[in-house]
Design a protein around this motif. Structure first.
Motif, short mmCIF file in Angstrom:
data_model
loop_
_atom_site.label_atom_id
_atom_site.label_comp_id
_atom_site.label_asym_id
_atom_site.label_seq_id
_atom_site.Cartn_x
_atom_site.Cartn_y
_atom_site.Cartn_z
N CYS A 1 0.85 -1.18 0.00
CA CYS A 1 0.00 0.00 0.00
C CYS A 1 0.89 1.23 0.00
O CYS A 1 1.91 1.25 0.69
N GLY A 2 0.49 2.24 -0.74
CA GLY A 2 1.30 3.45 -0.75
C GLY A 2 0.51 4.64 -1.27
O GLY A 2 -0.63 4.50 -1.72
N VAL A 3 1.16 5.80 -1.18
CA VAL A 3 0.57 7.03 -1.70
C VAL A 3 1.49 7.54 -2.80
O VAL A 3 2.71 7.51 -2.67
N ILE A 4 0.89 7.97 -3.91
CA ILE A 4 1.69 8.41 -5.04
C ILE A 4 2.35 9.74 -4.69
O ILE A 4 1.68 10.69 -4.26
N VAL A 5 3.69 9.79 -4.84
CA VAL A 5 4.39 11.06 -4.62
C VAL A 5 4.76 11.70 -5.95
O VAL A 5 4.95 12.91 -6.02
N ALA A 6 4.86 10.89 -7.01
CA ALA A 6 5.19 11.47 -8.31
C ALA A 6 4.76 10.53 -9.43
O ALA A 6 4.82 9.31 -9.29
N VAL A 7 4.30 11.12 -10.51
CA VAL A 7 4.08 10.37 -11.74
C VAL A 7 5.01 11.00 -12.75
O VAL A 7 4.93 12.20 -13.03
N ARG A 8 5.96 10.23 -13.23
CA ARG A 8 6.99 10.85 -14.06
C ARG A 8 6.85 10.42 -15.51
O ARG A 8 6.21 9.42 -15.82
N ARG A 9 7.48 11.19 -16.33
CA ARG A 9 7.54 10.90 -17.75
C ARG A 9 8.63 9.86 -17.95
O ARG A 9 9.74 10.04 -17.43
N PRO A 10 8.38 8.75 -18.65
CA PRO A 10 9.43 7.74 -18.79
C PRO A 10 10.65 8.31 -19.48
O PRO A 10 10.57 9.20 -20.32
N LEU A 11 11.82 7.75 -19.11
CA LEU A 11 13.09 8.21 -19.67
C LEU A 11 13.48 7.32 -20.83
O LEU A 11 13.19 6.12 -20.83
N GLY A 12 14.14 7.91 -21.80
CA GLY A 12 14.77 7.15 -22.88
C GLY A 12 13.90 6.04 -23.45
O GLY A 12 14.28 4.89 -23.45
N ALA A 13 12.72 6.41 -23.92
CA ALA A 13 11.81 5.41 -24.46
C ALA A 13 12.39 4.80 -25.74
O ALA A 13 13.07 5.46 -26.50
N ALA A 14 12.12 3.51 -25.93
CA ALA A 14 12.57 2.83 -27.14
C ALA A 14 11.84 3.43 -28.35
O ALA A 14 10.71 3.87 -28.23
N PRO A 15 12.51 3.43 -29.52
CA PRO A 15 11.82 3.97 -30.70
C PRO A 15 10.58 3.13 -31.00
O PRO A 15 10.60 1.91 -30.91
N GLY A 16 9.48 3.78 -31.31
CA GLY A 16 8.24 3.07 -31.61
C GLY A 16 7.40 2.87 -30.37
O GLY A 16 6.23 2.52 -30.47
N ALA A 17 7.98 3.08 -29.18
CA ALA A 17 7.19 2.94 -27.96
C ALA A 17 6.24 4.13 -27.84
O ALA A 17 6.37 5.12 -28.56
N THR A 18 5.28 3.98 -26.92
CA THR A 18 4.37 5.09 -26.71
C THR A 18 5.16 6.33 -26.34
O THR A 18 6.10 6.28 -25.56
N ASP A 19 4.75 7.44 -26.91
CA ASP A 19 5.35 8.73 -26.62
C ASP A 19 5.34 8.94 -25.10
O ASP A 19 4.33 8.72 -24.44
N PRO A 20 6.50 9.34 -24.50
CA PRO A 20 6.58 9.45 -23.04
C PRO A 20 5.49 10.35 -22.45
O PRO A 20 4.92 10.03 -21.41
N GLU A 21 5.23 11.46 -23.13
CA GLU A 21 4.21 12.36 -22.60
C GLU A 21 2.84 11.69 -22.63
O GLU A 21 2.03 11.84 -21.72
#
Lengths: 619, 100
Positions: free
Chosen positions: B24-44
């Motif tokens: 169980c936890g509380v969200i402290v941050a939702v971040r934009r993924p780093l260094g996404a692989a080409p073709g992966a979902t856009d980080p934003e």
């Protein structure tokens, strides 16, 4: 009545909020209600009438979490709400439909909808369940805070609907003074701010449940269990296919007997001649041999509808995601692919729940490899004719094993094709797998029967409109020109169908097909199951006696029969599927690719099966 | 939230993608993924998607179940909603542990 003067009311809400049930209750139309997130894919509209005779045009829009469109479905919702759909009036009123037990996300959506400047009415649907859970909602405070009328309803019991329509109509009348449209594509900061505002709203107006639902949690403990969950899923699938074959049999026997009696009556009542042949061999035998599979198709749909309406489908997608992902398919592809066991057409249409175009195309291209119900007639006929009724290992029937093998071949080849598409056509990352797991519900029997009725009618009308003319064509092709006086061999050898079959025979000879088999493939292009009726017509007209299976067992070498089955696992023999792929992909490129790859696989598979079987001396 | 949210988060911060059922936890941050692989979902796009499903700072998260193969995907409760997502996506949700 001039439709353009009737105010338009758009229904917008999160998936699984009961929006479609509300639409049905308001308009009385027959529509599909499901628990699986995003099953509402097509624009649906209907008329609602107020007690005083005023009317509202109700449009049901695909479920969404935001106006920021992620998929074709959600783009429809966004464009409809903003009045950007060509030929569609902008809605006069937006009904933001909420599941009263689950307000967190929809309040943010309601705030986003407000920015369009159009009147919004907030609907607290399923309020009875919220009351049962002890959730207290201060409707007046919520209405003040949202700046929109709020109405609690229970769509399935028609509670609060008249008042809701009154409110919507009143809002529509005042719709001339619209606020400015301030909507813009929300950024991450906008969504965060929206959530913050929604959370404040909730804190001030909603008291959390005093008796929360624990059933869903307890059921998930079993149904999502890593071991038990998979066993239950496989058990359900096994039960489904057992049912399709075992439980449908009595109804099928009844249908068969009915058409046999009808044929006999027609033979007795009509003078001998071509007219009698057309009615008995063409029409009655043709339609009968297709309708006999209606019970199986209906049973399959009962299972799929029960799984959808109960909320289990999303769990199945959860359990299957990793397994599907290994082949490059999205977990959500599970539902379209499972539907394709009934028919690839609804399966391909339901791929709209997959947001990413590549994931969606992969699913579309592999869906027709799932063994659709139209193949069942072909499989059962050939298996019944050529595979001995014998048990293996004391319990398993050999015929059942072959049938299982054909299903397995379809599934495995679909996974292999998906894998190849992923590796060859496009590489790289896949679509995020994020999906709501809705609360379990007991499916509404009335809705289930409605949906089933629609499916049955769709199948029957298809049998009428596509299959019937084809049956007459096949009968005519295999009757004329008639054999010359004193000719040897069956009359059909001299007919047009016989000539086409003979002409194409060299192409199909390497895979062991006789000209009769080739003739059956031609009308089978229109719809797979027509091949059965065509074989019936060819052999009946050819003067053979006894039932079709008996004829085939005498005339077809086993190797050829097996090759015919292998052909049918892959062959792209369904114009309706190709047409729906064209519609869903917006061009002939993808249906062309599908047709070519499936035809190539069909020929290759039949060739290998025939050669291997022949090598074992089965020809 | 900037991409260095993890660094800004408190010492005890953990990634949702690493957690086991029962957490169980509380969200402290939702971040934009780093260094996404080409073709992966856009980080934003992934960040927005997480936010729209209710993964937002301050929300309570409980890990309920995990998938049969490799413990993936996971089923979690976010405030009052059940959501399924893959561990790779859940890596972008940073939590502080909370008592159940």
């Amino acid at each position: 009545m001039n439709l353009s003067t009737i105010p338009t009311v758009a229904l917008v809400g999160n998936p699984n909020c009961g929006k479609t049930a509300l639409f049905n209750a308001l308009t009385g139309s027959r529509q599909k209600v499901a628990n699986y997130a995003g099953v509402t894919v097509e624009k649906k509209e209907g008329l609602a009438e107020l007690p005083d005779g005023r009317r509202l045009r109700i449009v049901d829009l695909p479920g969404t979490y935001s106006l920021r469109a992620r998929s074709p479905d959600e783009a429809v919702t966004r464009d409809a709400v903003l009045g950007r759909l060509p030929g569609e009036p902008a809605p006069d009123v937006i009904l933001c439909v909420a599941d009263a037990t689950n307000l967190g996300l929809v309040l943010r959506l309601a705030l986003e909808l407000k920015t369009t400047g159009r009147p919004v009415v907030f609907v607290l649907n399923m309020i009875d369940i919220a009351e049962r859970q002890g959730i207290e909602i201060d409707v007046d405070a919520l209405s003040r805070a949202l700046g929109a009328p709020v109405k609690a309803t229970v769509a399935t019991r028609r509670r609060g609907l008249d008042t809701l329509l009154e409110i919507a109509a009143a809002q529509a009348e005042g719709a001339s003074d619209l606020g400015p449209d301030l909507w813009r594509e929300p950024s991450a900061a906008d969504v965060r701010n929206g959530h913050r505002a929604a959370r404040d709203l909730m804190r001030n107006t909603v008291r959390p449940p005093s008796r929360p639902d624990t059933l869903t949690g307890r059921l998930d403990g079993i149904l999502l269990h890593p071991a038990a969950g998979l066993v239950i899923l496989l058990g359900l699938l096994f039960l489904m296919f057992q049912a399709v074959f075992a439980w449908a049999a009595p109804l099928q026997d009844l249908t068969e007997a009915g058409f046999a009696a009808l044929g006999a009556a027609a033979t007795a009542g009509l003078p001998t001649g071509w007219m009698q042949g057309l009615v008995v061999d063409g029409l009655i035998a043709g339609v009968g041999s297709v309708l006999v599979f209606l019970p199986q198709i209906l049973l399959l749909f009962v299972f799929i509808l029960l799984l959808e309406d109960s909320g289990y489908m999303a769990r199945a997608a959860f359990l299957m995601d990793r397994i599907m992902g290994g082949a490059g398919l999205h977990g959500r592809a599970f539902i379209p692919l499972l539907s394709s066991f009934a028919c690839a057409v609804p399966g391909i249409m339901s791929t709209r729940v997959i947001d990413n175009r590549r994931d969606r195309l992969t699913t579309i291209l592999t869906a027709p490899l799932m063994t659709c119900s139209a193949r069942i007639p072909v499989y059962t006929l050939i298996i019944g004719a050529l595979i001995p009724e014998r048990t293996v290992g004391g319990v398993l029937s050999l015929q059942g094993l072959v049938m299982f093998g054909l299903y397995a071949a379809g599934i495995l080849s679909a996974l292999a094709v998906a894998f190849v598409i992923r590796k060859v056509l496009w590489r790289g990352g896949s679509e995020p797998f994020m999906m709501q797991l809705p609360d379990y519900k007991i499916p509404d029997p009335v809705n289930l029967l409605r949906n089933l009725g629609q499916k049955a009618w769709a199948f029957i009308s298809r049998a009428g409109r596509i299959i019937l003319p084809l049956m007459v064509l096949v009968w005519a092709l295999s009757t004329w020109p008639s054999a010359p006086e004193g000719a040897e061999g069956p009359a059909i050898a001299y007919s047009a169908a016989g000539r086409i079959g003979h002409w194409l025979e060299p192409i199909f000879a390497p895979i062991g097909f006789s000209w009769e088999m080739v003739v059956a493939l031609i009308p089978g292009m229109a719809a797979r199951e027509v091949a059965v009726a065509a074989l019936g017509a060819i052999y009946a007209v050819g003067g053979a006696e006894g039932d079709l299976a008996g004829v085939l067992s005498r005339q077809w070498p086993l190797a050829s029969g097996l090759a015919f089955l292998a052909w049918y696992v892959f062959a792209p023999q369904c114009v309706a599927t190709l047409a729906v792929v064209r519609r869903e992909t917006g061009g002939w490129v993808w249906p062309g690719i599908m047709f070519a790859y499936m035809l190539a696989l069909a020929y290759l598979a039949a060739f290998i099966v025939y050669r291997v079987a022949a090598a074992f001396g089965l020809s | 939230m900037s991409s260095d949210a993890l660094r800004a988060a408190p010492e005890s911060a953990v990634r949702l993608g690493d957690m086991q059922p029962g957490f169980c936890g509380v969200i402290v941050a939702v971040r934009r993924p780093l260094g996404a692989a080409p073709g992966a979902t856009d980080p934003e796009e992934l960040e927005l998607r997480l936010l729209e499903f209710g993964f937002v700072e301050g929300a309570r998260v409980e890990v309920l179940h995990e998938g049969p193969i490799g413990g993936d995907p996971i089923a979690v409760r976010v405030d009052d909603m059940r959501v399924a997502l893959r561990r790779s996506e859940a890596m972008n949700v940073i939590l502080a542990e909370a008592s159940a």
